[in-house]
Design an enzyme around this catalytic site. Structure first.
Site, PDB file in Angstrom:
ATOM      1  N   LYS A  13       0.878  -1.157  -0.152  1.00 40.98           N
ATOM      2  CA  LYS A  13      -0.153   0.109   0.082  1.00 40.98           C
ATOM      3  C   LYS A  13       0.827   1.182   0.103  1.00 40.98           C
ATOM      4  O   LYS A  13       0.447   2.279  -0.734  1.00 40.98           O
ATOM      5  CB  LYS A  13      -1.125   0.057   1.291  1.00 40.98           C
ATOM      6  CG  LYS A  13      -1.851  -1.010   1.171  1.00 40.98           C
ATOM      7  CD  LYS A  13      -3.097  -0.748   2.434  1.00 40.98           C
ATOM      8  CE  LYS A  13      -2.173  -0.588   3.864  1.00 40.98           C
ATOM      9  NZ  LYS A  13      -1.838  -1.893   4.227  1.00 40.98           N
ATOM     10  N   ARG A  87     -10.559   0.483   7.887  1.00 40.07           N
ATOM     11  CA  ARG A  87     -10.246  -0.702   8.348  1.00 40.07           C
ATOM     12  C   ARG A  87     -11.141  -1.670   8.808  1.00 40.07           C
ATOM     13  O   ARG A  87     -11.031  -2.795   9.200  1.00 40.07           O
ATOM     14  CB  ARG A  87      -8.823  -0.917   9.134  1.00 40.07           C
ATOM     15  CG  ARG A  87      -7.433  -1.212   8.570  1.00 40.07           C
ATOM     16  CD  ARG A  87      -6.356  -1.044   9.572  1.00 40.07           C
ATOM     17  NE  ARG A  87      -5.239  -1.797   9.199  1.00 40.07           N
ATOM     18  CZ  ARG A  87      -4.129  -1.114   8.704  1.00 40.07           C
ATOM     19  NH1 ARG A  87      -4.024  -0.231   8.347  1.00 40.07           N
ATOM     20  NH2 ARG A  87      -2.993  -1.856   8.320  1.00 40.07           N
ATOM     21  N   ARG A 126      11.299  -5.382   4.838  1.00 44.65           N
ATOM     22  CA  ARG A 126      10.695  -4.390   5.081  1.00 44.65           C
ATOM     23  C   ARG A 126      11.662  -3.225   5.502  1.00 44.65           C
ATOM     24  O   ARG A 126      11.877  -3.573   6.588  1.00 44.65           O
ATOM     25  CB  ARG A 126       9.325  -4.165   5.237  1.00 44.65           C
ATOM     26  CG  ARG A 126       8.848  -2.731   5.002  1.00 44.65           C
ATOM     27  CD  ARG A 126       7.278  -2.677   4.705  1.00 44.65           C
ATOM     28  NE  ARG A 126       6.568  -3.078   5.652  1.00 44.65           N
ATOM     29  CZ  ARG A 126       5.085  -2.944   5.793  1.00 44.65           C
ATOM     30  NH1 ARG A 126       4.411  -2.421   4.908  1.00 44.65           N
ATOM     31  NH2 ARG A 126       4.547  -3.314   6.843  1.00 44.65           N
ATOM     32  N   ARG A 161      10.288  -1.399  11.156  1.00 40.32           N
ATOM     33  CA  ARG A 161       9.197  -1.177  12.125  1.00 40.32           C
ATOM     34  C   ARG A 161       9.230  -2.333  13.057  1.00 40.32           C
ATOM     35  O   ARG A 161       9.449  -3.363  12.899  1.00 40.32           O
ATOM     36  CB  ARG A 161       7.906  -1.208  11.196  1.00 40.32           C
ATOM     37  CG  ARG A 161       7.470   0.046  10.520  1.00 40.32           C
ATOM     38  CD  ARG A 161       6.403  -0.221   9.571  1.00 40.32           C
ATOM     39  NE  ARG A 161       5.472  -0.965  10.102  1.00 40.32           N
ATOM     40  CZ  ARG A 161       4.242  -0.783   9.340  1.00 40.32           C
ATOM     41  NH1 ARG A 161       4.296  -0.563   8.225  1.00 40.32           N
ATOM     42  NH2 ARG A 161       3.199  -1.819   9.685  1.00 40.32           N
ATOM     43  N   ARG A 172      -1.603  -9.269  12.649  1.00 43.25           N
ATOM     44  CA  ARG A 172      -2.176  -8.139  11.732  1.00 43.25           C
ATOM     45  C   ARG A 172      -2.956  -8.870  10.584  1.00 43.25           C
ATOM     46  O   ARG A 172      -3.863  -8.287  10.207  1.00 43.25           O
ATOM     47  CB  ARG A 172      -0.794  -7.455  11.232  1.00 43.25           C
ATOM     48  CG  ARG A 172      -0.231  -6.386  12.083  1.00 43.25           C
ATOM     49  CD  ARG A 172       1.190  -6.316  11.834  1.00 43.25           C
ATOM     50  NE  ARG A 172       1.511  -5.585  10.675  1.00 43.25           N
ATOM     51  CZ  ARG A 172       2.665  -5.273  10.153  1.00 43.25           C
ATOM     52  NH1 ARG A 172       3.518  -5.820  10.562  1.00 43.25           N
ATOM     53  NH2 ARG A 172       2.639  -4.800   9.108  1.00 43.25           N
TER      54      ARG A 172
END
Ligand code: ADP
Length: 224
Positions: A13, A87, A126, A161, A172
């Protein structure tokens, strides 16, 4: 033009949002980024936010709207590119009411579809720029920064993160299935959902998004 990017964690995203923001001059709003900013505060509130985010669970709607509304007060550009929001159904309904007050609406909801196994692989690689929020992935050649740990765009330092680990990812992902995926049917019923196969190169995904925007063509509402 208002766009929502809907996707499971680590589907890209943020990466696509950055490309779309530049091309169409949109106001990119990532609720995840806004929350991480709050979490970087050195007080009790920041500490609480850090542990909430690390758990991988969705943050309460009250906190989301508080952070979001505060941010919207500072924005001039009304062409929204919403990344990570809404969400759940409640957030989607509130958003619709907010837009209606300005005679506005959502034009496109892009579902970035990526299989869980790919997401799991992406998550550990990431890296995010601490200055501008650009996303990279050290495990994927086409998404690596040119210089190790440095952002190509602004030379900011890249960080990982706290919630980009397998344990938080599982939570998640489950939150996505339990709460967020209901939005697929919700927006299909409104005939504004476009499914984009996103298990491929970021440029290819971007190309497809642009084509959909420019064509405003056939949507996926009948497909599933
Ligand atoms: P990702 O989609 O890659 O997991 P985000 O940056 O969008 O990452 O979100 C990070 C975390 O922030 C989520 O796991 C969730 O805890 C919280 N969050 C972000 N946006 C929302 C939202 N709209 N509602 C509830 N929680 C949110």
């Amino acid at each position: 033009m208002n766009i929502i990017l809907l996707a499971p964690p680590a589907a890209g995203k943020g990466t696509q949002a950055e490309l779309l923001e530049n091309k169409y001059h949109l106001n990119h709003i990532s609720t995840g980024e806004l929350l991480r900013k709050s979490a970087s505060r050195e007080d009790d509130y920041g500490k609480k936010m850090r542990s909430l985010l690390e758990s991988g669970e969705l943050i309460s709607d009250d906190i989301i709207f508080e952070v979001l509304n505060k941010h919207l007060e500072t924005c001039e550009n009304q062409n929204l590119l919403l990344d990570g929001f809404p969400r759940n159904i409640y957030q989607a309904e509130r958003l619709e009411e907010m837009l209606k007050e300005n005679n506005d609406k959502i034009d496109f909801v892009f579902l970035l579809d990526v299989p869980k196994e790919t997401l799991k692989k992406r998550i550990t690689g990431r890296r995010i720029c601490e200055k501008c929020g650009s996303a990279y992935n050290v495990n994927i050649d086409s998404l690596k920064p040119k210089v190790d740990s440095i952002c190509d765009q602004c030379q900011g330092k890249l960080y990982q993160r706290n919630d980009d680990n397998e344990k938080s990812f599982e939570v998640r992902y489950q939150e996505y299935l339990d709460k967020t995926s209901a939005l697929i049917t919700y927006y299909q019923n409104k005939q504004i959902l476009y499914r984009i196969e996103s298990d491929k190169d970021k440029e290819e995904v971007f190309q497809e998004l642009c084509e959909r925007i420019e064509k405003r063509g056939r949507n996926d509402n009948d497909k599933k």
